[in-house]
Design a protein around this motif. Structure first.
Motif, PDB file in Angstrom:
ATOM      1  N   GLU A  67       0.826  -1.204   0.000  1.00 10.69           N
ATOM      2  CA  GLU A  67       0.000   0.000   0.000  1.00 10.69           C
ATOM      3  C   GLU A  67       0.861   1.255   0.000  1.00 10.69           C
ATOM      4  OE1 GLU A  67      -3.195  -0.225  -0.589  1.00 10.69           O
ATOM      5  OE2 GLU A  67      -2.978  -2.398  -0.504  1.00 10.69           O
ATOM      6  N   THR A  68       1.939   1.237   0.760  1.00  8.93           N
ATOM      7  CA  THR A  68       2.852   2.379   0.800  1.00  8.93           C
ATOM      8  C   THR A  68       3.497   2.600  -0.553  1.00  8.93           C
ATOM      9  OG1 THR A  68       3.285   1.993   3.154  1.00  8.93           O
ATOM     10  CG2 THR A  68       4.888   3.330   1.957  1.00  8.93           C
ATOM     11  N   LEU A  69       3.946   1.522  -1.186  1.00 11.39           N
ATOM     12  CA  LEU A  69       4.570   1.622  -2.501  1.00 11.39           C
ATOM     13  C   LEU A  69       3.589   2.167  -3.534  1.00 11.39           C
ATOM     14  CD1 LEU A  69       6.903   1.122  -4.463  1.00 11.39           C
ATOM     15  CD2 LEU A  69       6.119  -1.249  -4.643  1.00 11.39           C
ATOM     16  N   LEU A  70       2.377   1.652  -3.544  1.00  9.20           N
ATOM     17  CA  LEU A  70       1.377   2.129  -4.496  1.00  9.20           C
ATOM     18  C   LEU A  70       1.026   3.596  -4.248  1.00  9.20           C
ATOM     19  CD1 LEU A  70      -0.915  -1.015  -4.730  1.00  9.20           C
ATOM     20  CD2 LEU A  70       0.704  -0.170  -6.443  1.00  9.20           C
ATOM     21  N   ALA A  71       1.004   4.015  -2.982  1.00 10.87           N
ATOM     22  CA  ALA A  71       0.742   5.415  -2.659  1.00 10.87           C
ATOM     23  C   ALA A  71       1.878   6.306  -3.158  1.00 10.87           C
ATOM     24  CB  ALA A  71       0.549   5.586  -1.153  1.00 10.87           C
ATOM     25  N   MET A  72       3.121   5.840  -3.025  1.00 14.26           N
ATOM     26  CA  MET A  72       4.281   6.583  -3.545  1.00 14.26           C
ATOM     27  C   MET A  72       4.154   6.799  -5.047  1.00 14.26           C
ATOM     28  SD  MET A  72       7.620   4.715  -2.007  1.00 14.26           S
ATOM     29  CE  MET A  72       7.494   3.894  -0.438  1.00 14.26           C
ATOM     30  N   ILE A  73       3.832   5.717  -5.744  1.00  8.46           N
ATOM     31  CA  ILE A  73       3.720   5.770  -7.203  1.00  8.46           C
ATOM     32  C   ILE A  73       2.593   6.715  -7.609  1.00  8.46           C
ATOM     33  CG2 ILE A  73       3.085   4.412  -9.239  1.00  8.46           C
ATOM     34  CD1 ILE A  73       4.600   2.046  -7.876  1.00  8.46           C
ATOM     35  N   ALA A  74       1.457   6.589  -6.960  1.00  9.18           N
ATOM     36  CA  ALA A  74       0.315   7.448  -7.289  1.00  9.18           C
ATOM     37  C   ALA A  74       0.641   8.917  -7.024  1.00  9.18           C
ATOM     38  CB  ALA A  74      -0.908   7.025  -6.480  1.00  9.18           C
ATOM     39  N   ARG A  75       1.263   9.196  -5.905  1.00  8.23           N
ATOM     40  CA  ARG A  75       1.607  10.569  -5.556  1.00  8.23           C
ATOM     41  C   ARG A  75       2.578  11.176  -6.575  1.00  8.23           C
ATOM     42  NH1 ARG A  75       2.713   9.537  -0.668  1.00  8.23           N
ATOM     43  NH2 ARG A  75       4.942   9.181  -0.905  1.00  8.23           N
ATOM     44  N   GLU A  76       3.478  10.357  -7.068  1.00 10.10           N
ATOM     45  CA  GLU A  76       4.484  10.843  -8.008  1.00 10.10           C
ATOM     46  C   GLU A  76       3.940  11.020  -9.427  1.00 10.10           C
ATOM     47  OE1 GLU A  76       8.113  12.342  -9.014  1.00 10.10           O
ATOM     48  OE2 GLU A  76       7.581  11.685  -6.999  1.00 10.10           O
ATOM     49  N   PHE A  77       3.055  10.110  -9.865  1.00 10.02           N
ATOM     50  CA  PHE A  77       2.660  10.098 -11.276  1.00 10.02           C
ATOM     51  C   PHE A  77       1.226  10.527 -11.570  1.00 10.02           C
ATOM     52  CE2 PHE A  77       6.421   7.437 -11.226  1.00 10.02           C
ATOM     53  CZ  PHE A  77       7.078   7.850 -12.367  1.00 10.02           C
ATOM     54  N   LYS A  78       0.282  10.295 -10.650  1.00  9.40           N
ATOM     55  CA  LYS A  78      -1.131  10.586 -10.942  1.00  9.40           C
ATOM     56  C   LYS A  78      -1.422  12.040 -11.322  1.00  9.40           C
ATOM     57  CE  LYS A  78      -4.228   7.088  -9.194  1.00  9.40           C
ATOM     58  NZ  LYS A  78      -5.271   6.761  -8.215  1.00  9.40           N
ATOM     59  N   PRO A  79      -0.703  13.009 -10.793  1.00  9.57           N
ATOM     60  CA  PRO A  79      -1.024  14.397 -11.158  1.00  9.57           C
ATOM     61  C   PRO A  79      -0.825  14.726 -12.643  1.00  9.57           C
ATOM     62  CG  PRO A  79       0.323  14.353  -9.177  1.00  9.57           C
ATOM     63  CD  PRO A  79       0.295  12.966  -9.725  1.00  9.57           C
ATOM     64  N   TYR A  80      -0.120  13.878 -13.361  1.00 10.46           N
ATOM     65  CA  TYR A  80       0.197  14.184 -14.754  1.00 10.46           C
ATOM     66  C   TYR A  80      -0.851  13.644 -15.718  1.00 10.46           C
ATOM     67  CZ  TYR A  80       4.629  15.447 -12.721  1.00 10.46           C
ATOM     68  OH  TYR A  80       5.584  16.030 -11.945  1.00 10.46           O
ATOM     69  N   ARG A  81      -1.027  14.364 -16.797  1.00  6.45           N
ATOM     70  CA  ARG A  81      -2.020  13.997 -17.793  1.00  6.45           C
ATOM     71  C   ARG A  81      -1.744  12.621 -18.396  1.00  6.45           C
ATOM     72  NH1 ARG A  81      -3.653  17.454 -23.171  1.00  6.45           N
ATOM     73  NH2 ARG A  81      -5.283  16.024 -23.829  1.00  6.45           N
ATOM     74  N   PHE A  82      -0.506  12.326 -18.691  1.00 12.41           N
ATOM     75  CA  PHE A  82      -0.131  11.043 -19.293  1.00 12.41           C
ATOM     76  C   PHE A  82       0.591  10.168 -18.272  1.00 12.41           C
ATOM     77  CE2 PHE A  82      -0.408  14.077 -22.815  1.00 12.41           C
ATOM     78  CZ  PHE A  82      -1.372  13.438 -23.586  1.00 12.41           C
TER      79      PHE A  82
END
Length: 110
Positions: A10-25
Motif C-alpha cells: 500500500e505504501t509503494l502504491l501510494a508513492m507511485i500514485a503521488r508521483e505520477f497521478k497528477p500528470y495527464r499522461f
C-alpha cells in the motif's frame, strides 16, 4: 509481490500514485520510467497490482523521490531488526557462496 494486501504494498502504491497521478499522461510516463507496459502502469495506479522487483528497481533508478522513500523503508526495517542476524544464515546450511557475514549484513568477499 503477492496479491495479499500489505502495508508495504500500500505504501509503494501510494508513492507511485503521488508521483505520477497528477500528470495527464501518468500511465505512459510511469510505464516508461519502469520499462513496463502502459497496462501494467495502469494497474499500479489503480491499486490492482504492484510492481515486481525489476520494475521497482527501474522506478527507483528513474525517480529519486521513490528511491528515497523505498530506502527509508529499508532503513526503518533495519532499525527494527537491529542486532538480529540475517535470517538466511539460520537456515542450517554450511555452504558459503563467496560471501562473508559482517556486522549483521552480507558483504561480498574481496
Amino acid at each position: 509481490m503477492s496479491s495479499a494486501s500489505s502495508p508495504v504494498k500500500e505504501t509503494l502504491l501510494a508513492m507511485i500514485a503521488r508521483e505520477f497521478k497528477p500528470y495527464r499522461f501518468a500511465q505512459e510516463m510511469l510505464a516508461r520510467a519502469a520499462n513496463k507496459t502502459p497496462r501494467a502502469a495502469k494497474n499500479w495506479l489503480s491499486g490492482t497490482n504492484a510492481p515486481d522487483a525489476e520494475a521497482l528497481i527501474e522506478l527507483m533508478a528513474s525517480c529519486d523521490s521513490i528511491a528515497a522513500e523505498v530506502n527509508a523503508l529499508v532503513q526503518q526495517r533495519r532499525k527494527e531488526r537491529e542486532g538480529e542476524k540475517c535470517r538466511g544464515l539460520n537456515s542450517g546450511s554450511a555452504v558459503s557462496h563467496g560471501s562473508e557475514h559482517t556486522a549483521g549484513r552480507l558483504h561480498p568477499s574481496t
